[in-house]
Design an enzyme around this catalytic site. Structure first.
Site, PDB file in Angstrom:
ATOM      1  N   LYS A  47      14.361  36.775  24.732  1.00 45.55           N
ATOM      2  CA  LYS A  47      13.030  36.213  25.011  1.00 45.55           C
ATOM      3  C   LYS A  47      12.783  36.210  26.523  1.00 45.55           C
ATOM      4  O   LYS A  47      12.707  35.153  27.163  1.00 45.55           O
ATOM      5  CB  LYS A  47      12.939  34.816  24.400  1.00 45.55           C
ATOM      6  N   GLU A  62       7.936  44.702  15.267  1.00 42.29           N
ATOM      7  CA  GLU A  62       7.368  43.357  15.136  1.00 42.29           C
ATOM      8  C   GLU A  62       6.030  43.326  15.828  1.00 42.29           C
ATOM      9  O   GLU A  62       5.496  44.368  16.221  1.00 42.29           O
ATOM     10  CB  GLU A  62       8.348  42.315  15.708  1.00 42.29           C
ATOM     11  N   ARG A  74      19.926  31.227  21.390  1.00 45.64           N
ATOM     12  CA  ARG A  74      19.133  32.401  21.790  1.00 45.64           C
ATOM     13  C   ARG A  74      18.824  32.367  23.281  1.00 45.64           C
ATOM     14  O   ARG A  74      18.814  33.404  23.948  1.00 45.64           O
ATOM     15  CB  ARG A  74      17.855  32.486  20.957  1.00 45.64           C
TER      16      ARG A  74
HETATM   17  N1  PLP Z   1       9.116  37.813  17.879  1.00 45.80           N
HETATM   18  C1  PLP Z   1       8.619  37.544  19.098  1.00 45.80           C
HETATM   19  C2  PLP Z   1       8.310  38.679  20.004  1.00 45.80           C
HETATM   20  C3  PLP Z   1       8.386  36.213  19.484  1.00 45.80           C
HETATM   21  O1  PLP Z   1       7.883  35.933  20.674  1.00 45.80           O
HETATM   22  C4  PLP Z   1       8.670  35.176  18.566  1.00 45.80           C
HETATM   23  C5  PLP Z   1       8.469  33.783  18.938  1.00 45.80           C
HETATM   24  O2  PLP Z   1       9.343  33.072  19.302  1.00 45.80           O
HETATM   25  C6  PLP Z   1       9.194  35.513  17.317  1.00 45.80           C
HETATM   26  C7  PLP Z   1       9.389  36.844  17.005  1.00 45.80           C
HETATM   27  C8  PLP Z   1       9.522  34.461  16.325  1.00 45.80           C
HETATM   28  O3  PLP Z   1      10.712  33.810  16.624  1.00 45.80           O
HETATM   29  P1  PLP Z   1      10.971  32.324  16.145  1.00 45.80           P
HETATM   30  O4  PLP Z   1      10.823  32.328  14.664  1.00 45.80           O
HETATM   31  O5  PLP Z   1      12.362  32.046  16.564  1.00 45.80           O
HETATM   32  O6  PLP Z   1       9.968  31.477  16.823  1.00 45.80           O
HETATM   33  C1  COI Z   2       6.853  31.136  19.571  1.00 44.47           C
HETATM   34  O1  COI Z   2       6.515  31.390  18.416  1.00 44.47           O
HETATM   35  O2  COI Z   2       7.434  30.088  19.883  1.00 44.47           O
HETATM   36  C2  COI Z   2       6.612  32.082  20.653  1.00 44.47           C
HETATM   37  O3  COI Z   2       7.216  31.962  21.673  1.00 44.47           O
HETATM   38  C3  COI Z   2       5.621  33.155  20.458  1.00 44.47           C
HETATM   39  C4  COI Z   2       4.516  33.135  21.435  1.00 44.47           C
HETATM   40  C5  COI Z   2       3.612  34.245  21.047  1.00 44.47           C
HETATM   41  C6  COI Z   2       3.772  31.859  21.491  1.00 44.47           C
END
Ligand code: PLP
Ligand code: COI
Length: 340
Positions: free
Chosen positions: A183, A219, A81
């Site tokens: 991200k 989201e 990612r």
């Molecule tokens: N959506 C957003 C906007 C995020 O910042 C995060 C955090 O990383 C997620 C979803 C969840 O992603 P992950 O499960 O890969 O941490």
């Molecule tokens: C994560 O879940 O790792 C993120 O980057 C989300 C953030 C809101 C802390």
């Protein structure tokens, strides 16, 4: 020796740890990188990141397992990612093998900060990259820095597993063909006003709708949505302007293969939300945080699972995922990266 930290009462905030990994990109190539002690960064006043926000990041966690090992969860997907974020932001990619190696080095070097098994806390890892040389015309930087630090954390939302209340935001998180699916630091900068507004109004988070039609669920500021139907189907929004959450993708596998539930990744209309039985936010930081109430301009949707506890299906998903992460339940091949 584990550090003397009150693991049970940690929130989600920064605590400086001993070592972080730094690598530099210059003249078209990455150096080998190394662990350093200095947590501060010195850069030019005109650095690309400071002027035009050329930065992206990742988030993952290290866990102490039941049998005393230290592991991380699917770091290869964070590496992938980060690569897609870099490409979209015209940054050089940080190679996957170097990424996994940096994760391993930082966790090993800060092993005393990995919270003990059963404490409810974890070691959060924050890899990030930014343009560091001076850039004044709008263009990508030529030099970049990749860093990865670790900080021990507890639950993202105060109250841990207590259901939260969210509002439907009047702001958009992403543009229809923008950067919502990567991200980028900029996505979070522009969500700050929305989250401060939500907090001032007494809400824990925002539900963002799709920016093109404002009819579909996207989201929150930091997590994807999971919904459970009244007949126990697990439904998650499909959209190309949300972040492809690693937790959500893993939970869909857990739901199907471990719990035998039907799963659907599809467009979810806001109109349908009132008919769901349970709702949760999923992500690395959020794990699965149950949502008890969703408020749309004063109109309340109260999830049947209520404001006291996680709904039963959400709880099963939570227990199975965290069980896999903590080594209590066998993981699918390749999900657990053992470090120590
Ligand atoms: N959506 C957003 C906007 C995020 O910042 C995060 C955090 O990383 C997620 C979803 C969840 O992603 P992950 O499960 O890969 O941490
Ligand atoms: C994560 O879940 O790792 C993120 O980057 C989300 C953030 C809101 C802390």
């Amino acid at each position: 020796m584990s550090k003397n930290i009150d693991w049970q009462n940690l929130g989600f905030s920064y605590i400086q740890t001993d070592k972080r990994f730094v690598a530099n990109y210059k003249n078209g190539a990455w150096d080998n990188g190394s662990l350093i002690e200095d947590a501060n960064i010195v850069m030019n006043e005109c650095a690309g990141v400071l002027q035009y926000a050329q930065t992206c990041f990742e988030g993952l966690k290290a866990y102490t397992t039941k049998d005393g090992h230290i592991v991380t969860f699917r770091p290869d997907l964070n590496a992938d990612r980060l690569i897609s974020s870099c490409k979209r932001l015209e940054m050089p990619v940080f190679p996957k093998d170097k990424f996994i190696d940096a994760v391993t080095q930082v966790v090993k070097a800060n092993a005393d900060y990995v919270p003990p098994y059963g404490s409810g806390a974890t070691l959060y890892l924050r890899p990030y990259m930014f343009g560091i040389n001076p850039v004044i015309g709008v263009k990508p930087a030529d030099e970049y820095q990749f860093r990865l630090f670790a900080t021990p954390v507890g639950p993202y939302f105060k109250g841990g597993a207590k259901p939260i209340t969210i509002k439907v935001s009047d702001f958009d998180r992403a543009a229809p063909h923008g950067t919502g699916n990567i991200k980028a630091g900029a996505n979070y900068a522009m969500s700050l006003h929305a989250i401060v507004t939500a907090h001032q109004e007494g809400f824990d988070e925002n539900m963002y709708l799709d920016p093109a039609t404002r009819t579909k669920v996207e989201e929150t500021g930091g997590a994807n949505f999971l919904f459970i139907t009244k007949d126990n189907k697990v439904v998650t929004p499909k959209s190309n302007s949300i972040l492809p959450s690693i937790t959500r993708r893993s939970l869909m596998v857990v739901a199907k293969d471990y719990l035998g539930l039907e799963v659907e990744e599809r467009e979810v209309f806001f109109e349908e939300v009132k008919d769901f039985a349970e709702c949760g936010l999923c992500g690395t930081a959020a794990v699965i945080s149950p949502v008890g109430k969703i408020v749309d301009h004063g109109k309340e949707i109260c999830l049947p699972s209520g404001m006291d506890d996680m709904g039963p299906v959400t709880k099963k998903l939570y227990d199975t995922l965290t069980g896999i992460q903590m080594g209590e339940i066998d993981a699918p091949d390749g999900w657990i990266h053992r470090i120590k």
